[in-house]
Scaffold this motif. Structure first.
Motif, PDB file in Angstrom:
ATOM      1  N   LEU A  27       7.710  -8.197  -4.156  1.00  0.00           N
ATOM      2  CA  LEU A  27       7.810  -8.381  -2.711  1.00  0.00           C
ATOM      3  C   LEU A  27       6.535  -7.946  -2.003  1.00  0.00           C
ATOM      4  CD1 LEU A  27      11.451  -7.043  -2.226  1.00  0.00           C
ATOM      5  CD2 LEU A  27      10.702  -9.396  -1.828  1.00  0.00           C
ATOM      6  N   ASP A  28       5.866  -6.916  -2.530  1.00  0.00           N
ATOM      7  CA  ASP A  28       4.653  -6.390  -1.907  1.00  0.00           C
ATOM      8  C   ASP A  28       3.637  -6.055  -2.997  1.00  0.00           C
ATOM      9  OD1 ASP A  28       2.668  -5.187  -0.490  1.00  0.00           O
ATOM     10  OD2 ASP A  28       3.885  -3.527   0.271  1.00  0.00           O
ATOM     11  N   PRO A  29       2.777  -7.000  -3.367  1.00  0.00           N
ATOM     12  CA  PRO A  29       1.803  -6.758  -4.447  1.00  0.00           C
ATOM     13  C   PRO A  29       0.837  -5.620  -4.160  1.00  0.00           C
ATOM     14  CG  PRO A  29       1.991  -9.109  -3.957  1.00  0.00           C
ATOM     15  CD  PRO A  29       2.715  -8.378  -2.869  1.00  0.00           C
ATOM     16  N   ASP A  30       0.724  -5.210  -2.893  1.00  0.00           N
ATOM     17  CA  ASP A  30      -0.219  -4.149  -2.541  1.00  0.00           C
ATOM     18  C   ASP A  30       0.410  -2.756  -2.603  1.00  0.00           C
ATOM     19  OD1 ASP A  30      -2.799  -3.231  -1.568  1.00  0.00           O
ATOM     20  OD2 ASP A  30      -1.796  -2.808   0.329  1.00  0.00           O
ATOM     21  N   VAL A  31       1.676  -2.658  -2.956  1.00  0.00           N
ATOM     22  CA  VAL A  31       2.361  -1.359  -2.969  1.00  0.00           C
ATOM     23  C   VAL A  31       1.762  -0.452  -4.048  1.00  0.00           C
ATOM     24  CG1 VAL A  31       4.163  -2.064  -4.600  1.00  0.00           C
ATOM     25  CG2 VAL A  31       4.620  -0.230  -2.967  1.00  0.00           C
ATOM     26  N   ALA A  32       1.678   0.846  -3.756  1.00  0.00           N
ATOM     27  CA  ALA A  32       1.258   1.845  -4.750  1.00  0.00           C
ATOM     28  C   ALA A  32       2.496   2.588  -5.234  1.00  0.00           C
ATOM     29  CB  ALA A  32       0.268   2.823  -4.140  1.00  0.00           C
ATOM     30  N   VAL A  33       2.596   2.781  -6.544  1.00  0.00           N
ATOM     31  CA  VAL A  33       3.740   3.463  -7.151  1.00  0.00           C
ATOM     32  C   VAL A  33       3.222   4.719  -7.847  1.00  0.00           C
ATOM     33  CG1 VAL A  33       5.687   3.294  -8.743  1.00  0.00           C
ATOM     34  CG2 VAL A  33       4.916   1.254  -7.493  1.00  0.00           C
ATOM     35  N   LEU A  34       3.672   5.885  -7.383  1.00  0.00           N
ATOM     36  CA  LEU A  34       3.233   7.168  -7.923  1.00  0.00           C
ATOM     37  C   LEU A  34       4.382   7.821  -8.675  1.00  0.00           C
ATOM     38  CD1 LEU A  34       1.069   9.438  -8.076  1.00  0.00           C
ATOM     39  CD2 LEU A  34       2.044  10.337  -5.942  1.00  0.00           C
ATOM     40  N   HIS A  35       4.107   8.272  -9.898  1.00  0.00           N
ATOM     41  CA  HIS A  35       5.162   8.853 -10.739  1.00  0.00           C
ATOM     42  C   HIS A  35       4.613  10.040 -11.509  1.00  0.00           C
ATOM     43  CE1 HIS A  35       8.585   9.249 -13.359  1.00  0.00           C
ATOM     44  NE2 HIS A  35       7.920   8.884 -14.438  1.00  0.00           N
ATOM     45  N   HIS A  36       5.401  11.124 -11.564  1.00  0.00           N
ATOM     46  CA  HIS A  36       5.087  12.276 -12.407  1.00  0.00           C
ATOM     47  C   HIS A  36       6.181  12.378 -13.475  1.00  0.00           C
ATOM     48  CE1 HIS A  36       2.435  13.192  -9.066  1.00  0.00           C
ATOM     49  NE2 HIS A  36       1.822  14.078  -9.833  1.00  0.00           N
ATOM     50  N   ASP A  37       5.791  12.180 -14.712  1.00  0.00           N
ATOM     51  CA  ASP A  37       6.709  12.171 -15.852  1.00  0.00           C
ATOM     52  C   ASP A  37       6.798  13.592 -16.415  1.00  0.00           C
ATOM     53  OD1 ASP A  37       7.865  11.937 -18.411  1.00  0.00           O
ATOM     54  OD2 ASP A  37       7.087   9.917 -18.676  1.00  0.00           O
ATOM     55  N   SER A  43       6.333  21.864 -22.903  1.00  0.00           N
ATOM     56  CA  SER A  43       5.073  22.135 -23.593  1.00  0.00           C
ATOM     57  C   SER A  43       3.933  22.435 -22.631  1.00  0.00           C
ATOM     58  CB  SER A  43       4.689  20.929 -24.472  1.00  0.00           C
ATOM     59  OG  SER A  43       5.708  20.648 -25.414  1.00  0.00           O
ATOM     60  N   GLY A  44       4.238  22.502 -21.345  1.00  0.00           N
ATOM     61  CA  GLY A  44       3.206  22.832 -20.364  1.00  0.00           C
ATOM     62  C   GLY A  44       2.403  21.661 -19.863  1.00  0.00           C
ATOM     63  N   ARG A  45       2.920  20.436 -20.061  1.00  0.00           N
ATOM     64  CA  ARG A  45       2.186  19.250 -19.616  1.00  0.00           C
ATOM     65  C   ARG A  45       3.112  18.330 -18.832  1.00  0.00           C
ATOM     66  NH1 ARG A  45       0.783  19.624 -24.928  1.00  0.00           N
ATOM     67  NH2 ARG A  45       2.292  17.995 -25.449  1.00  0.00           N
ATOM     68  N   LEU A  46       2.521  17.580 -17.906  1.00  0.00           N
ATOM     69  CA  LEU A  46       3.215  16.456 -17.296  1.00  0.00           C
ATOM     70  C   LEU A  46       2.222  15.324 -17.133  1.00  0.00           C
ATOM     71  CD1 LEU A  46       2.346  16.427 -14.053  1.00  0.00           C
ATOM     72  CD2 LEU A  46       4.013  18.275 -13.960  1.00  0.00           C
ATOM     73  N   ASP A  57      -3.491   3.726 -13.447  1.00  0.00           N
ATOM     74  CA  ASP A  57      -4.198   4.950 -13.812  1.00  0.00           C
ATOM     75  C   ASP A  57      -3.206   5.992 -14.320  1.00  0.00           C
ATOM     76  OD1 ASP A  57      -6.493   3.733 -12.865  1.00  0.00           O
ATOM     77  OD2 ASP A  57      -6.272   4.597 -10.858  1.00  0.00           O
ATOM     78  N   GLN A  58      -3.526   6.598 -15.467  1.00  0.00           N
ATOM     79  CA  GLN A  58      -2.658   7.618 -16.048  1.00  0.00           C
ATOM     80  C   GLN A  58      -3.476   8.857 -16.373  1.00  0.00           C
ATOM     81  OE1 GLN A  58       0.318   6.144 -18.883  1.00  0.00           O
ATOM     82  NE2 GLN A  58      -0.403   4.059 -18.491  1.00  0.00           N
ATOM     83  N   ALA A  59      -2.858  10.034 -16.162  1.00  0.00           N
ATOM     84  CA  ALA A  59      -3.558  11.297 -16.411  1.00  0.00           C
ATOM     85  C   ALA A  59      -2.564  12.322 -16.928  1.00  0.00           C
ATOM     86  CB  ALA A  59      -4.214  11.806 -15.131  1.00  0.00           C
ATOM     87  N   VAL A  60      -3.066  13.229 -17.761  1.00  0.00           N
ATOM     88  CA  VAL A  60      -2.266  14.341 -18.271  1.00  0.00           C
ATOM     89  C   VAL A  60      -2.638  15.588 -17.470  1.00  0.00           C
ATOM     90  CG1 VAL A  60      -1.668  15.747 -20.280  1.00  0.00           C
ATOM     91  CG2 VAL A  60      -2.237  13.314 -20.565  1.00  0.00           C
TER      92      VAL A  60
END
Length: 410
Positions: A27-37, A43-46, A57-60
């Motif tokens: 519906l909106d190709p310009d939308v930004a989706v932010l997620h923290h897994d 183990s001290g990481r996300l 873009d993905q980061a640890v």
């Protein structure tokens, strides 16, 4: 420049959540989706993931100070702050990890300052979308296993049940999306619960999802990420009070206080065959304190939520919200003031009259009532002032107008 729209997306049904994201991006190709897994948080990481157009873009991230709350505040909110600045997208989806409840996250969006202002000063919080699988949601919402036992992210010192997460996500939603399948009876029972748990909340099937998922046409009374006031009305909206598919919403009200030991014994009645309990109570041992009682499935919490106006001075009355003052005035008792037991119970597999009887038996008897407050304070009190079971409050984003002390039962 207008503020970008911010949608909060939650749910335990991960495939369904991804399907909703795909629909929004169509519906909106310009939308930004932010997620923290949070799957490796023990183990001290996300893992942070930001999707915007062709970017993925993905980061640890290392867990700051060993604290989830600090990490999210130091990364999630700054990320939203940056995205909502000049040149950013006009729509942002904050995709929550399955174990996060949107109410606590929205409180941070409303109140935690980034560069001197909350996120909602830069982004327009449109509301919360929750995805549920009707084939499994009711079992989740009425069970007693913890999120760790379910194999979800294990937050430090977190003893919440899956039911507490499932119910909290659905109850706080502005839009509920059915993202799975169920037979007719299961779907009818689930809908009967949701009509009473989240009255007025729009519900849609994934197959029929259209532009309404962007939350542009919510009714004026929609929550839009604003937490309830624990001193406000307990029946939000206009939920049906009749019985449907064995599901019923009932209200217990009384003016005399609970005997702490007998209330503790009555707790099981609130956990067996019950989806949700919430309300304000007062114990004879602490007549000044408003306590907030909240259960979901097999998990229950009781915590301190402020003081009754009956025990306060003129300054306390003046500082209270106008709606609270109005409710207190309408129900003022010559002896007890605004102190009262007001509990709403949503049951699915039990007789509400049994719950009412158990709660009524926990009230002070006439003889105990006549003994007065000095005698009440000597009663054994298994709840304690700062008692939690487990002993530490769950890690996570800070709660808001909700209790600052907790007693938990599973």
């Amino acid at each position: 420049m207008s503020r970008p729209e911010l949608l909060v997306l939650s749910g335990l049904h991960a495939p369904g959540v991804e399907a909703v994201i795909a629909r929004i991006r169509t519906l909106d190709p310009d939308v930004a989706v932010l997620h923290h897994d949070l799957r490796d948080i023990a183990s001290g990481r996300l893992y942070r993931r930001l999707r915007h157009g062709d970017r993925d873009d993905q980061a640890v991230l290392e867990l700051a100070h060993g604290c989830l709350s600090c990490t999210l505040r130091e990364d999630l909110l700054p990320q939203l702050h940056a995205l909502s600045g000049p040149g950013g997208p006009q729509r942002i989806v904050l995709h929550l990890d399955p174990v996060l409840e949107p109410e606590q996250v929205c409180w941070s969006l409303l109140h935690v300052l980034v560069d001197g202002a909350p996120i909602i000063d830069r982004a327009d919080l449109r509301g919360v979308i929750t995805c549920i699988d009707p084939g499994s949601w009711l079992d989740d919402a009425t069970g007693d296993i913890t999120i760790g036992e379910r194999g979800l992210a294990e937050l430090p010192d977190d003893e919440r049940t899956v039911a507490q997460v499932a119910v909290g996500q659905a109850e706080f939603a502005d839009l509920l999306v059915h993202t799975g399948t169920a037979d007719a009876w299961q779907l009818a029972r689930t809908d009967a619960v949701l009509e009473r748990l989240a009255p007025g909340t729009q519900r849609m099937f994934l197959s029929g999802l259209d532009a309404r998922v962007l939350l542009a046409d919510l009714p004026p009374a929609a929550r839009r990420g604003r937490p309830d006031d624990v001193h406000g009305p307990l029946l939000r909206g206009e939920p049906p009070l009749g019985r449907d598919c064995g599901v019923q919403l009932s209200v217990f009200s009384a003016r005399r206080p609970f005997h702490p030991e007998r209330l503790h014994e009555a707790i099981d009645a609130l956990l067996d065959g019950v989806v949700r309990t919430r309300g304000r109570i007062w114990l004879a041992t602490r007549p000044e304190a408003v306590l907030w009682l909240e259960s979901a499935g097999g998990g229950l919490r009781i915590g301190h939520a402020g003081e009754w106006l009956a025990g306060g001075d003129a300054d306390a009355w003046a500082a209270a919200d106008p709606e609270r003052r109005a409710l207190a005035s309408l129900g003022w008792h010559p002896r007890f003031g605004d102190r009262a037991q007001d509990i709403v119970v949503l049951s699915h597999d039990t007789d509400p009259t049994g719950i009412e009887a158990a709660l009524a038996e926990a009230l002070l008897t006439d003889a105990e009532l006549a003994a007065g407050e000095a005698a009440w304070r000597t009663f054994p009190d298994p709840f304690g002032w700062w008692h939690t079971d487990p002993c530490d409050p769950p890690a996570g984003l800070a709660a808001t107008g909700h209790p600052d002390t907790e007693h938990e039962e599973h």
